[in-house]
Every structure is written in C-alpha cells, then in structure tokens.
Design an enzyme around this catalytic site. Structure first.
Site, PDB file in Angstrom:
ATOM      1  N   CYS A  10       0.870  -1.189   0.000  1.00 42.67           N
ATOM      2  CA  CYS A  10       0.000   0.000   0.000  1.00 42.67           C
ATOM      3  C   CYS A  10       0.905   1.237   0.000  1.00 42.67           C
ATOM      4  O   CYS A  10       2.079   1.151  -0.364  1.00 42.67           O
ATOM      5  CB  CYS A  10      -0.969  -0.025   1.183  1.00 42.67           C
ATOM      6  N   ASN A  13       2.290   1.465   4.341  1.00 42.44           N
ATOM      7  CA  ASN A  13       2.603   0.178   4.992  1.00 42.44           C
ATOM      8  C   ASN A  13       2.323   0.215   6.493  1.00 42.44           C
ATOM      9  O   ASN A  13       2.988  -0.436   7.290  1.00 42.44           O
ATOM     10  CB  ASN A  13       4.058  -0.251   4.722  1.00 42.44           C
ATOM     11  N   CYS A  15      -1.364   0.616   7.385  1.00 48.16           N
ATOM     12  CA  CYS A  15      -2.797   0.284   7.532  1.00 48.16           C
ATOM     13  C   CYS A  15      -3.195  -0.923   6.686  1.00 48.16           C
ATOM     14  O   CYS A  15      -3.394  -2.020   7.195  1.00 48.16           O
ATOM     15  CB  CYS A  15      -3.676   1.478   7.156  1.00 48.16           C
ATOM     16  N   ARG A  16      -3.327  -0.728   5.375  1.00 46.86           N
ATOM     17  CA  ARG A  16      -3.940  -1.770   4.542  1.00 46.86           C
ATOM     18  C   ARG A  16      -3.037  -2.969   4.305  1.00 46.86           C
ATOM     19  O   ARG A  16      -3.464  -4.118   4.480  1.00 46.86           O
ATOM     20  CB  ARG A  16      -4.372  -1.167   3.192  1.00 46.86           C
ATOM     21  N   SER A  17      -1.795  -2.744   3.853  1.00 47.84           N
ATOM     22  CA  SER A  17      -0.975  -3.920   3.508  1.00 47.84           C
ATOM     23  C   SER A  17      -0.539  -4.744   4.727  1.00 47.84           C
ATOM     24  O   SER A  17      -0.484  -5.974   4.622  1.00 47.84           O
ATOM     25  CB  SER A  17       0.216  -3.546   2.613  1.00 47.84           C
ATOM     26  N   ASP A 129      -8.332   3.820   1.481  1.00 50.47           N
ATOM     27  CA  ASP A 129      -7.350   4.185   2.495  1.00 50.47           C
ATOM     28  C   ASP A 129      -8.086   4.659   3.753  1.00 50.47           C
ATOM     29  O   ASP A 129      -8.796   5.655   3.701  1.00 50.47           O
ATOM     30  CB  ASP A 129      -6.472   5.304   1.919  1.00 50.47           C
TER      31      ASP A 129
HETATM   32  P1  4NP Z   1      -1.770   2.798   4.163  1.00 55.34           P
HETATM   33  O1  4NP Z   1      -2.415   4.135   4.767  1.00 55.34           O
HETATM   34  O2  4NP Z   1      -1.261   3.162   2.796  1.00 55.34           O
HETATM   35  O3  4NP Z   1      -2.940   1.854   4.110  1.00 55.34           O
HETATM   36  O4  4NP Z   1      -0.690   2.381   5.125  1.00 55.34           O
HETATM   37  C1  4NP Z   1      -1.737   5.360   4.881  1.00 55.34           C
HETATM   38  C2  4NP Z   1      -0.955   5.591   5.964  1.00 55.34           C
HETATM   39  C3  4NP Z   1      -0.316   6.816   6.082  1.00 55.34           C
HETATM   40  C4  4NP Z   1      -0.470   7.784   5.110  1.00 55.34           C
HETATM   41  C5  4NP Z   1      -1.260   7.525   4.015  1.00 55.34           C
HETATM   42  C6  4NP Z   1      -1.888   6.305   3.887  1.00 55.34           C
HETATM   43  N1  4NP Z   1       0.156   9.039   5.247  1.00 55.34           N
HETATM   44  O5  4NP Z   1      -0.099   9.936   4.426  1.00 55.34           O
HETATM   45  O6  4NP Z   1       0.950   9.227   6.180  1.00 55.34           O
END
Ligand code: 4NP
Length: 157
Positions: A10, A13, A15-17, A129
C-alpha cells in the site's frame, strides 16, 4: 518444495498492507499452509519506515483474532526478484509499483496484481485508504480484505 512468496503493498505500509499480510498469514495457519509461503508487506512511500502498524488497525484486527506484527518498510527493486506475487491495494499503488518495476534491470519475476481483482463479496475495485477517516473505515478494510485475500489464495491453490 519451493515456497510461494507474496508481498502486499500500500502507500504507507501501516494500515492496509499490514492488515492484508496478517489476514493472509492467519488464513494460511488455519489451512496448515504457512510453511509453504513467504509473506511480507511494504509501502510505496517512506514516511513510516520502522513503525508498527497504525494502532487503530491493530486493535480492529485483534478483535478478529488477527495479530498485526509487521514493521513498515519501503518496497525496493530486489522485491521484484524475491516475490512471485506483488499485490497492490489500489490503482495508485499499482501504478507506482509498475513504474518501479520498469526501472528495474532485473529478471522481473513478480506478477503484479491488485488484491481487489480477487474479490467476490465486496464490489470495491480498490481497498480504500482508512488513514484519515473514522474507526469504521478500519473494520471495512478488514471485511474487504478477508474476502479478496481468500480469493487470492483460492486462485493460486
Ligand atoms: P496505508 O495508509 O497506505 O494503508 O498504510 C496510509 C498511511 C499513512 C499515510 C497515508 C496512507 N500518510 O499519508 O501518512
């Protein structure tokens, strides 16, 4: 027997992945297949390197008996040689992974797909997200991923 290697990717790294990775490992454990696989997750971005997954996601997963233990890392060109499958959470991740692969002078083993290509119950083409939203978003991501991650396992077994 050679292990099958799977990398979930993702943006951050956190939340989703990591959730997809932990759901997949939990599924493999239930099916007695864990030793046949190498599983990891990574982000296309570098902001959260070394951090645990977002506590909201860890708590939501724990309620389902899923432990998210990973630490964030960034995808790198060696991953295209190491992994059989690289599974993106959304279209933007997919494009970023393709761009990186195109700049890689390696033999490029990895097959790059979107995890939602393997959905059956939830009609979401991307994993949304949840980072900037409310707590419900984390449960919804877990619901979506439980569906598509098991669809992915079925597709390769
Ligand atoms: P992820 O979510 O891609 O599912 O881990 C996010 C975590 C942090 C951010 C964006 C998406 N960020 O902008 O910090």
């Amino acid at each position: 027997m050679k292990k099958i290697s799977v990398l979930f990717v993702c943006l951050g790294n956190i939340c989703r992945s990591p959730a997809a990775e932990a759901i997949f490992i939990s599924l493999l454990e239930k099916k007695g297949l864990k030793n046949a696989f190498i599983v990891d997750s990574a982000g296309t971005g570098s902001w959260h390197i070394g951090k645990k997954a977002d506590s909201r996601m860890r708590i939501a997963a724990k309620r389902r008996d899923i432990n998210i233990l990973s630490r964030a890392r960034q995808i790198n060109i060696k991953d295209f040689e190491k992994y059989n499958y690289i599974l993106a959470m959304d279209d933007s991740n997919f494009r970023d992974i393709q761009d990186l692969k195109n700049r890689t002078p390696s033999t490029k083993l990895a097959s790059i797909k979107k995890i939602q290509d393997f959905r059956s119950v939830f009609n979401e083409h991307e994993v949304p997200d949840p980072y900037f939203g409310g707590d419900d978003g984390f449960d919804y991501v877990l619901d979506i991923l439980e569906d598509s991650v098991s669809g992915f396992l079925e597709s390769i077994s």
